[in-house]
Write a protein that holds these residues in place. Structure first.
Motif, PDB file in Angstrom:
ATOM      1  N   THR A 137      43.933  57.355  49.430  1.00  0.00           N
ATOM      2  CA  THR A 137      42.866  57.908  50.270  1.00  0.00           C
ATOM      3  C   THR A 137      42.451  59.291  49.784  1.00  0.00           C
ATOM      4  O   THR A 137      41.261  59.621  49.762  1.00  0.00           O
ATOM      5  N   ALA A 138      43.422  60.094  49.381  1.00  0.00           N
ATOM      6  CA  ALA A 138      43.111  61.433  48.875  1.00  0.00           C
ATOM      7  C   ALA A 138      42.236  61.356  47.623  1.00  0.00           C
ATOM      8  O   ALA A 138      41.252  62.099  47.488  1.00  0.00           O
ATOM      9  N   LEU A 139      42.571  60.464  46.709  1.00  0.00           N
ATOM     10  CA  LEU A 139      41.770  60.321  45.490  1.00  0.00           C
ATOM     11  C   LEU A 139      40.378  59.792  45.807  1.00  0.00           C
ATOM     12  O   LEU A 139      39.389  60.198  45.183  1.00  0.00           O
ATOM     13  N   TRP A 140      40.285  58.911  46.786  1.00  0.00           N
ATOM     14  CA  TRP A 140      38.977  58.403  47.191  1.00  0.00           C
ATOM     15  C   TRP A 140      38.128  59.513  47.796  1.00  0.00           C
ATOM     16  O   TRP A 140      36.918  59.569  47.581  1.00  0.00           O
ATOM     17  N   VAL A 141      38.753  60.423  48.546  1.00  0.00           N
ATOM     18  CA  VAL A 141      38.041  61.590  49.073  1.00  0.00           C
ATOM     19  C   VAL A 141      37.494  62.422  47.922  1.00  0.00           C
ATOM     20  O   VAL A 141      36.344  62.893  47.956  1.00  0.00           O
ATOM     21  N   GLY A 142      38.299  62.617  46.879  1.00  0.00           N
ATOM     22  CA  GLY A 142      37.829  63.366  45.717  1.00  0.00           C
ATOM     23  C   GLY A 142      36.660  62.696  45.027  1.00  0.00           C
ATOM     24  O   GLY A 142      35.701  63.360  44.598  1.00  0.00           O
ATOM     25  N   VAL A 143      36.698  61.376  44.918  1.00  0.00           N
ATOM     26  CA  VAL A 143      35.581  60.646  44.305  1.00  0.00           C
ATOM     27  C   VAL A 143      34.305  60.824  45.128  1.00  0.00           C
ATOM     28  O   VAL A 143      33.218  61.076  44.582  1.00  0.00           O
ATOM     29  N   LEU A 144      34.418  60.696  46.449  1.00  0.00           N
ATOM     30  CA  LEU A 144      33.247  60.851  47.309  1.00  0.00           C
ATOM     31  C   LEU A 144      32.680  62.270  47.235  1.00  0.00           C
ATOM     32  O   LEU A 144      31.454  62.459  47.238  1.00  0.00           O
ATOM     33  N   ASN A 145      33.547  63.274  47.158  1.00  0.00           N
ATOM     34  CA  ASN A 145      33.068  64.647  47.027  1.00  0.00           C
ATOM     35  C   ASN A 145      32.333  64.846  45.697  1.00  0.00           C
ATOM     36  O   ASN A 145      31.326  65.555  45.628  1.00  0.00           O
ATOM     37  N   THR A 146      32.845  64.229  44.642  1.00  0.00           N
ATOM     38  CA  THR A 146      32.154  64.296  43.350  1.00  0.00           C
ATOM     39  C   THR A 146      30.792  63.616  43.420  1.00  0.00           C
ATOM     40  O   THR A 146      29.797  64.137  42.898  1.00  0.00           O
ATOM     41  N   LEU A 147      30.747  62.454  44.058  1.00  0.00           N
ATOM     42  CA  LEU A 147      29.469  61.744  44.196  1.00  0.00           C
ATOM     43  C   LEU A 147      28.481  62.553  45.028  1.00  0.00           C
ATOM     44  O   LEU A 147      27.277  62.591  44.714  1.00  0.00           O
ATOM     45  N   LYS A 148      28.957  63.206  46.083  1.00  0.00           N
ATOM     46  CA  LYS A 148      28.070  64.003  46.927  1.00  0.00           C
ATOM     47  C   LYS A 148      27.406  65.116  46.135  1.00  0.00           C
ATOM     48  O   LYS A 148      26.184  65.285  46.181  1.00  0.00           O
ATOM     49  N   VAL A 149      28.202  65.866  45.389  1.00  0.00           N
ATOM     50  CA  VAL A 149      27.647  66.950  44.579  1.00  0.00           C
ATOM     51  C   VAL A 149      26.711  66.410  43.508  1.00  0.00           C
ATOM     52  O   VAL A 149      25.627  66.955  43.271  1.00  0.00           O
ATOM     53  N   SER A 150      27.104  65.317  42.862  1.00  0.00           N
ATOM     54  CA  SER A 150      26.305  64.771  41.768  1.00  0.00           C
ATOM     55  C   SER A 150      24.951  64.272  42.252  1.00  0.00           C
ATOM     56  O   SER A 150      23.911  64.571  41.649  1.00  0.00           O
ATOM     57  N   LEU A 151      24.934  63.503  43.339  1.00  0.00           N
ATOM     58  CA  LEU A 151      23.677  62.941  43.827  1.00  0.00           C
ATOM     59  C   LEU A 151      22.736  64.036  44.331  1.00  0.00           C
ATOM     60  O   LEU A 151      21.534  64.031  44.015  1.00  0.00           O
ATOM     61  N   ILE A 152      23.261  64.980  45.122  1.00  0.00           N
ATOM     62  CA  ILE A 152      22.412  66.073  45.601  1.00  0.00           C
ATOM     63  C   ILE A 152      21.904  66.899  44.430  1.00  0.00           C
ATOM     64  O   ILE A 152      20.727  67.282  44.376  1.00  0.00           O
ATOM     65  N   GLY A 153      22.778  67.175  43.467  1.00  0.00           N
ATOM     66  CA  GLY A 153      22.360  67.941  42.296  1.00  0.00           C
ATOM     67  C   GLY A 153      21.302  67.230  41.481  1.00  0.00           C
ATOM     68  O   GLY A 153      20.341  67.858  41.014  1.00  0.00           O
ATOM     69  N   ILE A 154      21.434  65.921  41.299  1.00  0.00           N
ATOM     70  CA  ILE A 154      20.451  65.162  40.521  1.00  0.00           C
ATOM     71  C   ILE A 154      19.081  65.197  41.193  1.00  0.00           C
ATOM     72  O   ILE A 154      18.046  65.402  40.539  1.00  0.00           O
ATOM     73  N   VAL A 155      19.054  65.000  42.520  1.00  0.00           N
ATOM     74  CA  VAL A 155      17.770  64.990  43.232  1.00  0.00           C
ATOM     75  C   VAL A 155      17.067  66.337  43.116  1.00  0.00           C
ATOM     76  O   VAL A 155      15.893  66.424  42.713  1.00  0.00           O
ATOM     77  N   PHE A 156      17.775  67.419  43.432  1.00  0.00           N
ATOM     78  CA  PHE A 156      17.130  68.734  43.436  1.00  0.00           C
ATOM     79  C   PHE A 156      16.877  69.248  42.022  1.00  0.00           C
ATOM     80  O   PHE A 156      15.878  69.941  41.776  1.00  0.00           O
ATOM     81  N   ALA A 157      17.746  68.922  41.075  1.00  0.00           N
ATOM     82  CA  ALA A 157      17.495  69.322  39.690  1.00  0.00           C
ATOM     83  C   ALA A 157      16.245  68.643  39.141  1.00  0.00           C
ATOM     84  O   ALA A 157      15.468  69.249  38.390  1.00  0.00           O
ATOM     85  N   THR A 158      16.025  67.388  39.531  1.00  0.00           N
ATOM     86  CA  THR A 158      14.819  66.682  39.089  1.00  0.00           C
ATOM     87  C   THR A 158      13.561  67.315  39.679  1.00  0.00           C
ATOM     88  O   THR A 158      12.576  67.558  38.965  1.00  0.00           O
ATOM     89  N   LEU A 159      13.594  67.593  40.981  1.00  0.00           N
ATOM     90  CA  LEU A 159      12.428  68.200  41.625  1.00  0.00           C
ATOM     91  C   LEU A 159      12.112  69.576  41.032  1.00  0.00           C
ATOM     92  O   LEU A 159      10.963  69.872  40.676  1.00  0.00           O
ATOM     93  N   ILE A 160      13.140  70.412  40.899  1.00  0.00           N
ATOM     94  CA  ILE A 160      12.924  71.758  40.360  1.00  0.00           C
ATOM     95  C   ILE A 160      12.505  71.680  38.895  1.00  0.00           C
ATOM     96  O   ILE A 160      11.610  72.410  38.439  1.00  0.00           O
ATOM     97  N   GLY A 161      13.133  70.791  38.133  1.00  0.00           N
ATOM     98  CA  GLY A 161      12.798  70.660  36.721  1.00  0.00           C
ATOM     99  C   GLY A 161      11.367  70.234  36.485  1.00  0.00           C
ATOM    100  O   GLY A 161      10.693  70.749  35.589  1.00  0.00           O
ATOM    101  N   VAL A 162      10.872  69.297  37.295  1.00  0.00           N
ATOM    102  CA  VAL A 162       9.477  68.853  37.146  1.00  0.00           C
ATOM    103  C   VAL A 162       8.514  70.004  37.453  1.00  0.00           C
ATOM    104  O   VAL A 162       7.547  70.242  36.724  1.00  0.00           O
ATOM    105  N   VAL A 163       8.793  70.739  38.534  1.00  0.00           N
ATOM    106  CA  VAL A 163       7.921  71.856  38.909  1.00  0.00           C
ATOM    107  C   VAL A 163       7.913  72.933  37.822  1.00  0.00           C
ATOM    108  O   VAL A 163       6.853  73.419  37.410  1.00  0.00           O
ATOM    109  N   ILE A 164       9.096  73.305  37.330  1.00  0.00           N
ATOM    110  CA  ILE A 164       9.184  74.339  36.299  1.00  0.00           C
ATOM    111  C   ILE A 164       8.560  73.863  34.993  1.00  0.00           C
ATOM    112  O   ILE A 164       7.870  74.617  34.292  1.00  0.00           O
ATOM    113  N   GLY A 165       8.778  72.599  34.647  1.00  0.00           N
ATOM    114  CA  GLY A 165       8.198  72.068  33.411  1.00  0.00           C
ATOM    115  C   GLY A 165       6.684  72.078  33.429  1.00  0.00           C
ATOM    116  O   GLY A 165       6.038  72.427  32.435  1.00  0.00           O
TER     117      GLY A 165
END
Length: 401
Positions: A91-119
């Motif tokens: 369960t502890a390792l699964w919590v770590g996986v979910l935390n990694t997914l949370k950061v990755s998905l939020i980062g991908i969405v906002f990095a894409t939006l900001i990157g398109v605007v800046i580009g």
């Protein structure tokens, strides 16, 4: 007269086909070499595994994954699922996986939006806007992401005040060195109903867009989808929310003791990690977007201007759809980099899969198993992102007629 009985002349030589060894066949040699190479790989792998198991056994180090069912005995600060120190290592390792997914998905969405605007801003005719976008790209791309994580973490924990003197830019929102606190709707069935209605509206809008595309291909005229789509996306959740009671109560954070309780809490570690990864990756995506737009011929701009289209409409409907075939492949690599860079979370104390697995390793001593689980987690996430982006790339690819 000549005699009918002629003496036979010398017979023509019969071509004798030289015997050929099967090793002279290029196809046979290719298969044979592959078999030999595979056998060598298997032999080396077997030697390494056997030697590792022997060394572990000689040192009385336990092997296997039986430890996953044992009680972990340590707490994790941020969890998306119920977890306590009495939960298992699995369960502890699964919590770590979910935390990694949370950061990755939020980062991908906002990095894409900001990157398109800046580009797009880098190609703007506005001198100041283009220079500011250039400064952003060149500054963030050339500073190591780990230093950026330290910068954001230090800014939040050292510059912001304590909870008792927390900044309040908006009513109910508090900024302190303990993180960010903000109000959220109180738990009620109406909000879940609104979420389900929103997902249903997304599916309906997608069906309407497919239908509009087919009608346009058949008749040349496209039915209106913007206003009906917005009406569904906004109206259907509102109707569900109203039917289930239309609750308006908010769970507002309140200062109790030395910290806030209630509301939505964003920890300094999560905020620093998300900000650092998002802004860093957005700088690379911005350059990808800029190069993709510049790869589209100038004739497309001129043709759109001749038709009287505004620059914004030209960019959205003509240039960007063509630039996507250049933008998507390198952007996929940036998504993967962001996901893998999330492993730097251990440097600022965010409990991702690497941090949780390291704690598990220290308690159990089973390094090989924990490292293998970390590798499996990142491999699975990376291959999933790659598969989705490859599917999307094929979907938007231009088809030659």
């Amino acid at each position: 007269m000549t005699n009918g009985n002629r003496r036979p002349g010398p017979s023509a030589p019969v071509a004798v086909r030289p015997s050929r060894s099967f090793l002279n066949d290029a196809g046979v040699r290719a298969v044979l070499f592959q078999i030999l190479a595979m056998a060598m790989v298997i032999a080396v792998g077997w030697f390494l595994v056997d030697n590792t198991l022997y060394n572990l056994a000689s040192r009385n180090i336990q092997t296997g994954f039986d430890y996953l069912t044992r009680e972990s005995g340590f707490a994790i600060g941020e969890t998306l699922i119920p977890y306590s120190a009495t939960s298992t290592y699995a369960t502890a390792l699964w919590v770590g996986v979910l935390n990694t997914l949370k950061v990755s998905l939020i980062g991908i969405v906002f990095a894409t939006l900001i990157g398109v605007v800046i580009g797009v801003a880098r190609l703007s005719s506005n001198w100041l806007l283009a220079r500011l976008a250039t400064i952003y790209v060149e500054s963030l791309r050339n500073v190591p992401v780990l230093l950026q994580l330290f910068f954001w973490y230090g800014l939040i924990t050292e510059v912001l005040p304590s909870p008792r003197q927390a900044m309040q830019p908006i009513e109910g929102v508090f900024l302190s060195n303990r993180g960010f606190k903000m109000p959220v709707p109180a738990d009620h069935a109406a909000w879940w109903a609104a979420l389900v209605a929103f997902l249903v509206a997304v599916v309906i809008v997608r069906v309407l867009m497919i239908r509009a595309n087919r009608i346009q291909e058949r008749t040349g005229e496209r039915p209106r989808t913007l206003l009906p789509g917005l009406g569904l996306l906004i109206g259907l959740p509102l109707v569900a929310w109203a039917v289930f009671g239309a609750p308006t109560a908010l769970d507002t954070p309140a200062l109790k003791g030395f910290n806030f309780v209630g509301g939505l809490s964003v920890s300094p570690e999560f905020a620093a990690l998300t900000l650092g990864l998002t802004l860093y990756t957005a700088a690379f995506i911005a350059e990808t977007v800029r190069s993709g737009i510049q790869a589209v011929g100038k004739g497309q701009w001129e043709a759109a201007a001749a038709l009287g289209l505004k620059p914004g409409v030209t960019m959205r409907l003509i240039i960007l759809p063509q630039a996507l075939r250049v933008i998507v492949p390198p952007t996929t690599s940036q998504f993967l980099n962001l996901t893998k860079n999330s492993s730097l979370a251990v440097a600022i104390g965010y409990p991702d899969i690497v941090s949780v697995a390291n704690t598990t390793l220290n308690q159990t001593g089973q390094a090989i198993e924990n490292i293998a689980l970390i590798m499996l987690a990142y491999l699975t996430v990376s291959l999933t992102i790659s598969a989705f982006m490859n599917w999307y790339n094929k979907r938007i690819a231009l088809v030659e007629r």
